[in-house]
Motif scaffolding. Structure first.
Motif, PDB file in Angstrom:
ATOM      1  N   LYS A 146       0.829  -1.212   0.000  1.00 17.97           N
ATOM      2  CA  LYS A 146       0.000   0.000   0.000  1.00 17.97           C
ATOM      3  C   LYS A 146       0.866   1.265   0.000  1.00 17.97           C
ATOM      4  N   PHE A 147       0.556   2.164  -0.943  1.00 18.26           N
ATOM      5  CA  PHE A 147       1.241   3.460  -1.043  1.00 18.26           C
ATOM      6  C   PHE A 147       0.211   4.568  -0.839  1.00 18.26           C
ATOM      7  N   LEU A 148       0.548   5.518   0.015  1.00 21.37           N
ATOM      8  CA  LEU A 148      -0.377   6.587   0.365  1.00 21.37           C
ATOM      9  C   LEU A 148       0.212   7.954   0.047  1.00 21.37           C
ATOM     10  N   TYR A 149      -0.574   8.782  -0.642  1.00 21.39           N
ATOM     11  CA  TYR A 149      -0.279  10.213  -0.763  1.00 21.39           C
ATOM     12  C   TYR A 149      -1.171  10.921   0.234  1.00 21.39           C
ATOM     13  N   ALA A 150      -0.602  11.803   1.056  1.00 19.27           N
ATOM     14  CA  ALA A 150      -1.393  12.568   2.020  1.00 19.27           C
ATOM     15  C   ALA A 150      -0.948  14.025   1.980  1.00 19.27           C
ATOM     16  N   SER A 162       1.552  20.961  -7.559  1.00 19.53           N
ATOM     17  CA  SER A 162       2.939  21.133  -7.131  1.00 19.53           C
ATOM     18  C   SER A 162       3.342  20.226  -5.973  1.00 19.53           C
ATOM     19  N   LYS A 163       2.380  19.492  -5.436  1.00 21.29           N
ATOM     20  CA  LYS A 163       2.705  18.484  -4.419  1.00 21.29           C
ATOM     21  C   LYS A 163       3.055  17.144  -5.058  1.00 21.29           C
ATOM     22  N   GLY A 164       3.073  17.119  -6.387  1.00 19.61           N
ATOM     23  CA  GLY A 164       3.441  15.891  -7.083  1.00 19.61           C
ATOM     24  C   GLY A 164       2.276  14.961  -7.345  1.00 19.61           C
ATOM     25  N   VAL A 165       1.068  15.506  -7.368  1.00 22.58           N
ATOM     26  CA  VAL A 165      -0.129  14.686  -7.559  1.00 22.58           C
ATOM     27  C   VAL A 165      -0.141  14.018  -8.943  1.00 22.58           C
ATOM     28  N   LYS A 166       0.297  14.758  -9.967  1.00 20.64           N
ATOM     29  CA  LYS A 166       0.343  14.174 -11.319  1.00 20.64           C
ATOM     30  C   LYS A 166       1.281  12.979 -11.367  1.00 20.64           C
ATOM     31  N   GLU A 167       2.464  13.135 -10.784  1.00 23.33           N
ATOM     32  CA  GLU A 167       3.451  12.044 -10.783  1.00 23.33           C
ATOM     33  C   GLU A 167       2.933  10.831 -10.016  1.00 23.33           C
ATOM     34  N   PHE A 168       2.229  11.092  -8.911  1.00 24.69           N
ATOM     35  CA  PHE A 168       1.657   9.999  -8.125  1.00 24.69           C
ATOM     36  C   PHE A 168       0.613   9.251  -8.953  1.00 24.69           C
ATOM     37  N   TYR A 169      -0.242   9.997  -9.653  1.00 26.46           N
ATOM     38  CA  TYR A 169      -1.264   9.365 -10.497  1.00 26.46           C
ATOM     39  C   TYR A 169      -0.626   8.555 -11.628  1.00 26.46           C
ATOM     40  N   GLN A 170       0.375   9.134 -12.292  1.00 28.02           N
ATOM     41  CA  GLN A 170       1.025   8.434 -13.408  1.00 28.02           C
ATOM     42  C   GLN A 170       1.685   7.136 -12.938  1.00 28.02           C
ATOM     43  N   ALA A 171       2.287   7.172 -11.762  1.00 23.29           N
ATOM     44  CA  ALA A 171       2.891   5.955 -11.203  1.00 23.29           C
ATOM     45  C   ALA A 171       1.814   4.914 -10.916  1.00 23.29           C
ATOM     46  N   ALA A 172       0.705   5.358 -10.332  1.00 26.47           N
ATOM     47  CA  ALA A 172      -0.401   4.434 -10.033  1.00 26.47           C
ATOM     48  C   ALA A 172      -0.955   3.821 -11.309  1.00 26.47           C
ATOM     49  N   LEU A 173      -1.086   4.623 -12.358  1.00 33.51           N
ATOM     50  CA  LEU A 173      -1.592   4.139 -13.644  1.00 33.51           C
ATOM     51  C   LEU A 173      -0.644   3.103 -14.236  1.00 33.51           C
ATOM     52  N   HIS A 174       0.669   3.350 -14.123  1.00 31.99           N
ATOM     53  CA  HIS A 174       1.674   2.411 -14.627  1.00 31.99           C
ATOM     54  C   HIS A 174       1.507   1.038 -13.976  1.00 31.99           C
ATOM     55  N   PHE A 175       1.386   1.018 -12.664  1.00 35.81           N
ATOM     56  CA  PHE A 175       1.289  -0.261 -11.952  1.00 35.81           C
ATOM     57  C   PHE A 175      -0.044  -0.947 -12.200  1.00 35.81           C
ATOM     58  N   LYS A 176      -1.094  -0.165 -12.386  1.00 32.03           N
ATOM     59  CA  LYS A 176      -2.406  -0.764 -12.695  1.00 32.03           C
ATOM     60  C   LYS A 176      -2.354  -1.440 -14.060  1.00 32.03           C
ATOM     61  N   ASN A 177      -1.783  -0.742 -15.054  1.00 28.26           N
ATOM     62  CA  ASN A 177      -1.689  -1.308 -16.407  1.00 28.26           C
ATOM     63  C   ASN A 177      -0.783  -2.529 -16.459  1.00 28.26           C
ATOM     64  N   ALA A 178       0.230  -2.544 -15.568  1.00 29.00           N
ATOM     65  CA  ALA A 178       1.169  -3.675 -15.532  1.00 29.00           C
ATOM     66  C   ALA A 178       0.606  -4.854 -14.742  1.00 29.00           C
ATOM     67  N   GLY A 179      -0.521  -4.642 -14.066  1.00 24.86           N
ATOM     68  CA  GLY A 179      -1.146  -5.721 -13.298  1.00 24.86           C
ATOM     69  C   GLY A 179      -0.370  -6.120 -12.059  1.00 24.86           C
ATOM     70  N   ILE A 180       0.409  -5.202 -11.510  1.00 25.29           N
ATOM     71  CA  ILE A 180       1.219  -5.483 -10.316  1.00 25.29           C
ATOM     72  C   ILE A 180       0.369  -5.274  -9.064  1.00 25.29           C
ATOM     73  N   ASN A 181       0.557  -6.127  -8.078  1.00 21.01           N
ATOM     74  CA  ASN A 181      -0.272  -6.151  -6.878  1.00 21.01           C
ATOM     75  C   ASN A 181       0.116  -5.045  -5.890  1.00 21.01           C
ATOM     76  N   VAL A 182      -0.271  -3.816  -6.216  1.00 19.62           N
ATOM     77  CA  VAL A 182      -0.032  -2.665  -5.336  1.00 19.62           C
ATOM     78  C   VAL A 182      -1.318  -1.837  -5.255  1.00 19.62           C
ATOM     79  N   GLU A 183      -1.377  -0.987  -4.233  1.00 16.47           N
ATOM     80  CA  GLU A 183      -2.577  -0.171  -4.019  1.00 16.47           C
ATOM     81  C   GLU A 183      -2.167   1.281  -3.763  1.00 16.47           C
ATOM     82  N   PHE A 184      -2.779   2.201  -4.493  1.00 15.28           N
ATOM     83  CA  PHE A 184      -2.464   3.622  -4.355  1.00 15.28           C
ATOM     84  C   PHE A 184      -3.689   4.362  -3.817  1.00 15.28           C
TER      85      PHE A 184
END
Length: 408
Positions: free
Chosen positions: A216-220, A226-248
């Motif tokens: 589990k990865f948490l953004y708070a 400017s808090k890096g929300v776009k980068e956090f979303y793009q990373a989450a999208l990458h792992f979702k598309n790759a089918g890796i067992n993680v949670e954002f």
């Protein structure tokens, strides 16, 4: 004539207070009641316990009543954070000067740009000693317009001259002000963050070390770009598309009035897509930190020291954050977390992969190192000690600022 009589009466009241040895009046001036309650409550309580009459001057919000319930005197300040209307700014100086004149404070601590600049002017006009505390330069660091920076530095030079000291929460901000000759070195002081209560934010170790559940990865934090929300979303999208067992998951305020805001509709879209689970807002982040494996803050906002990083480290939660102003202070790369390059989603993805591949024991050790770092450097008691030393120096207050012993 009426004004002259009023000023004479206030002067007599001030002298009468000192003759009777009434409690010293300390004012804390900020741009938010919410921030004051959540970030500086420990300091305010300590000042009150030591016999000070504590005043909080800030815009009214839903946390103002909590400050009143704590026994502090609250005064509403008509401050608009994002306004640049010159008439409103002049009115703010007048409002502060009136409050200071009526209360005759013994000392004032100013926080954030507008209170620092306008409050320092008002305090000097009323012959009240003050300290300006820069809590970060925010989006100003990223502005391309030279005029904005020139005006800011010019106004801060005035504040620095009128204040007893200017405090900084990270070395980068202090060095910038020294390099630009905004403040003299003799007046600059590095306060190592605003601290965190190590008893309120302590590890609970209830998270299961199971290989079956997703990591589990948490953004708070505030939901701004400017808090890096776009980068956090793009990373989450990458792992979702790759089918890796993680949670954002994402936790925090959506602030539509912020110049860098992420819209409600977009956050809702991400949530519905199942890329990032939006958890809403909270007044207590601890249950969420206790449930996560790693806090992710890819920020380039330019804060003093992000509070959420201190809270996570204090609760022994490993951190992935940027090698940037304020953030790098909390993370020793590879020890209690990982540092990433600013606005670099590929680097973020790589560091998330590295963390995911760590054994549960390695993750636990990484979190434990974060807790140790907080105890050494960011314990709230250390920070409060600096405030009490300043008060001892400037108003001859004699109080204990020794660090309390804590049994963990």
């Amino acid at each position: 004539m009426r004004k002259l009589l009023r000023n004479l009466l206030e002067l007599l009241r001030s002298k009468n207070r000192k003759r009777k040895k009434l409690p010293a009046k300390i004012a804390v001036v900020t741009n938010s009641s919410w921030y004051t309650y959540n970030f500086r409550l420990g300091l305010l309580r300590r000042l009150k316990d030591l016999g000070f009459e504590v005043h909080v001057i800030a815009p009214k919000d839903h946390f103002s009543s909590k400050l009143i319930a704590e026994g502090f005197t609250f005064t509403h300040l008509p401050l608009s954070i994002y306004s640049i209307n010159p008439f409103k700014e002049l009115n703010l100086i007048r409002s502060l000067s009136k409050i200071y004149r009526q209360n005759q404070f013994d000392f004032v601590f100013h926080y954030t740009a507008k209170p620092n600049i306008y409050g320092s002017i008002a305090a000097a006009f009323n012959k009240i000693p003050s300290i300006a505390i820069t809590t970060g330069l925010g989006v100003i660091r990223d502005r391309k317009t030279r005029i904005s920076k020139y005006v800011l530095f010019f106004l801060y030079r005035i504040a620095a001259v009128l204040s007893k000291q200017v405090w900084f929460l990270n070395n980068d901000d202090m060095e910038m002000f020294l390099k630009k000759r905004v403040v003299k070195k003799s007046k600059a002081f590095l306060l190592p963050s605003e601290g965190v209560n190590i008893l309120d934010y302590r590890p609970e170790f209830e998270n299961e070390f199971s290989g079956d559940r997703p990591v589990k990865f948490l953004y708070a934090g505030r939901i701004v770009w400017s808090k890096g929300v776009k980068e956090f979303y793009q990373a989450a999208l990458h792992f979702k598309n790759a089918g890796i067992n993680v949670e954002f998951s994402m936790l925090g305020f959506i602030v539509p009035e912020h110049p860098d805001a992420v819209s409600f509709n977009l956050v809702q879209q991400w949530h519905k897509e199942g890329v990032v689970k939006y958890l809403g807002e909270t007044e207590d982040v601890r249950p969420y930190l206790n449930e996560t494996d790693c806090l992710v803050l890819p920020s380039y906002f330019g804060e003093g020291v992000p509070r959420i990083l201190l809270e996570a480290a204090s609760m022994a939660v490993p951190i992935i954050t940027t090698d940037f102003v304020g953030c790098r202070e909390v993370v020793d790369d590879g020890v209690n977390g990982f540092l990433i390059q600013v606005r670099d989603e590929k680097d973020l993805i790589n560091k998330i992969k590295m963390f995911q591949e760590l054994s549960p024991v390695s993750r636990f050790k990484m979190g434990a190192e974060g807790r140790k770092k907080v105890l050494r450097e960011f314990d709230e008691e250390i920070i409060i000690g600096h405030y009490l030393q300043a008060l001892e120096h400037y108003i001859q207050f004699k109080g204990s600022h020794k660090k309390k012993s804590v049994h963990l």
